[in-house]
Design an enzyme around this catalytic site. Structure first.
Site, short mmCIF file in Angstrom:
data_model
loop_
_atom_site.label_atom_id
_atom_site.label_comp_id
_atom_site.label_asym_id
_atom_site.label_seq_id
_atom_site.Cartn_x
_atom_site.Cartn_y
_atom_site.Cartn_z
N GLY A 1 10.46 52.58 -10.84
CA GLY A 1 9.75 53.83 -10.67
C GLY A 1 10.65 55.03 -10.43
O GLY A 1 10.16 56.16 -10.31
N ASP A 2 11.95 54.82 -10.38
CA ASP A 2 12.87 55.92 -10.10
C ASP A 2 13.12 56.73 -11.37
O ASP A 2 13.59 56.20 -12.38
CB ASP A 2 14.20 55.37 -9.57
CG ASP A 2 15.13 56.48 -9.12
OD1 ASP A 2 15.02 56.90 -7.96
OD2 ASP A 2 15.94 56.93 -9.95
N LEU A 3 12.83 58.01 -11.28
CA LEU A 3 12.97 58.89 -12.44
C LEU A 3 14.43 58.99 -12.91
O LEU A 3 14.69 59.03 -14.11
CB LEU A 3 12.41 60.28 -12.10
CG LEU A 3 12.29 61.26 -13.24
CD1 LEU A 3 11.41 60.71 -14.36
CD2 LEU A 3 11.72 62.58 -12.73
N TRP B 1 22.77 56.09 -11.90
CA TRP B 1 22.63 57.32 -11.11
C TRP B 1 23.89 58.16 -11.18
O TRP B 1 23.84 59.37 -11.34
CB TRP B 1 22.34 56.98 -9.65
CG TRP B 1 20.92 56.67 -9.35
CD1 TRP B 1 19.81 57.33 -9.79
CD2 TRP B 1 20.44 55.61 -8.52
NE1 TRP B 1 18.67 56.75 -9.28
CE2 TRP B 1 19.05 55.68 -8.50
CE3 TRP B 1 21.07 54.61 -7.78
CZ2 TRP B 1 18.26 54.80 -7.76
CZ3 TRP B 1 20.29 53.73 -7.06
CH2 TRP B 1 18.90 53.83 -7.05
N TRP C 1 9.18 52.58 -3.83
CA TRP C 1 10.45 53.25 -4.10
C TRP C 1 11.28 53.33 -2.82
O TRP C 1 12.48 53.00 -2.83
CB TRP C 1 10.22 54.64 -4.68
CG TRP C 1 11.49 55.38 -4.96
CD1 TRP C 1 12.23 55.35 -6.11
CD2 TRP C 1 12.19 56.26 -4.07
NE1 TRP C 1 13.35 56.15 -5.99
CE2 TRP C 1 13.35 56.72 -4.74
CE3 TRP C 1 11.97 56.71 -2.77
CZ2 TRP C 1 14.25 57.61 -4.15
CZ3 TRP C 1 12.87 57.58 -2.19
CH2 TRP C 1 14.00 58.02 -2.89
#
Length: 187
Positions: free
Chosen positions: A137-139, A179, A118
């Site tokens: 893998g970024d929430l 994001w 990450w």
């Protein structure tokens, strides 16, 4: 994209340091934290070192207690010290990273204890500005994708890769918009 509008330079950098070492320090501090918490801790860390990220030699000279007083956990302090040693010893030649492929950059960075995939991907996105990075893998990315596509649960890594296939070769830009849709660029 219509709702968020164009992303200017600030939307792509969010005040991250321009130098590779400073960018990595900021990324390590932001690992597994909310954007707000990471920003606060990073601000305190920089304040301790005169308003700038600590240089490798400065990190070696400061006690763990002082780093903890800034909010840096013991594990992150060890990672920052390992990063500093790797840079000082030359085993992580930061100036060469820009010439390497994405996977080579990930391999070099993840060789430093405490820096995971990450963190390497955040470096690719925000420092090297690589156009086609998908941090599965970024929430935040997973939450935004679930919201955008109406999924009842967060997509898994395979599902997210499949979903993002049409975004190639601009997956980084798609992630910036995802994001921003949550108003939560990683720190």
């Amino acid at each position: 994209m219509r709702r968020v509008g164009p992303l200017g330079e600030e939307g792509r950098s969010r005040g991250r340091p321009e130098d590779p070492y400073g960018a990595l320090v900021r990324t390590v501090v932001g690992q597994q934290l909310s954007v707000r918490a990471a920003s606060s801790i990073y601000g305190r860390l920089c304040a301790r070192f005169g308003g700038c990220p600590p240089l490798p030699g400065e990190l070696e000279a400061v006690a763990d207690d002082e780093l903890r007083a800034c909010g840096v956990s013991g594990a992150k302090a060890r990672c920052l010290r390992e990063l500093a040693r790797s840079v000082e010893e030359g085993s992580l030649p930061l100036g060469e990273l820009g010439c390497l492929s994405d996977e080579e950059v990930v391999a070099r960075l993840t060789a430093v204890r405490g820096i995971g995939r990450w963190s390497a991907e955040m470096f690719l996105i925000f420092h090297l500005r690589r156009p086609d990075v998908l941090p599965v893998g970024d929430l935040g990315i997973r939450r935004a994708a679930a919201r955008l596509y109406g999924f009842p649960e967060l997509p898994g890594t395979g599902e997210l890769r499949e979903l993002a296939a049409p975004w190639r070769p601009w997956r980084t830009t798609a992630c910036l918009y995802l994001w921003r849709s949550l108003d939560a660029l990683p720190a």
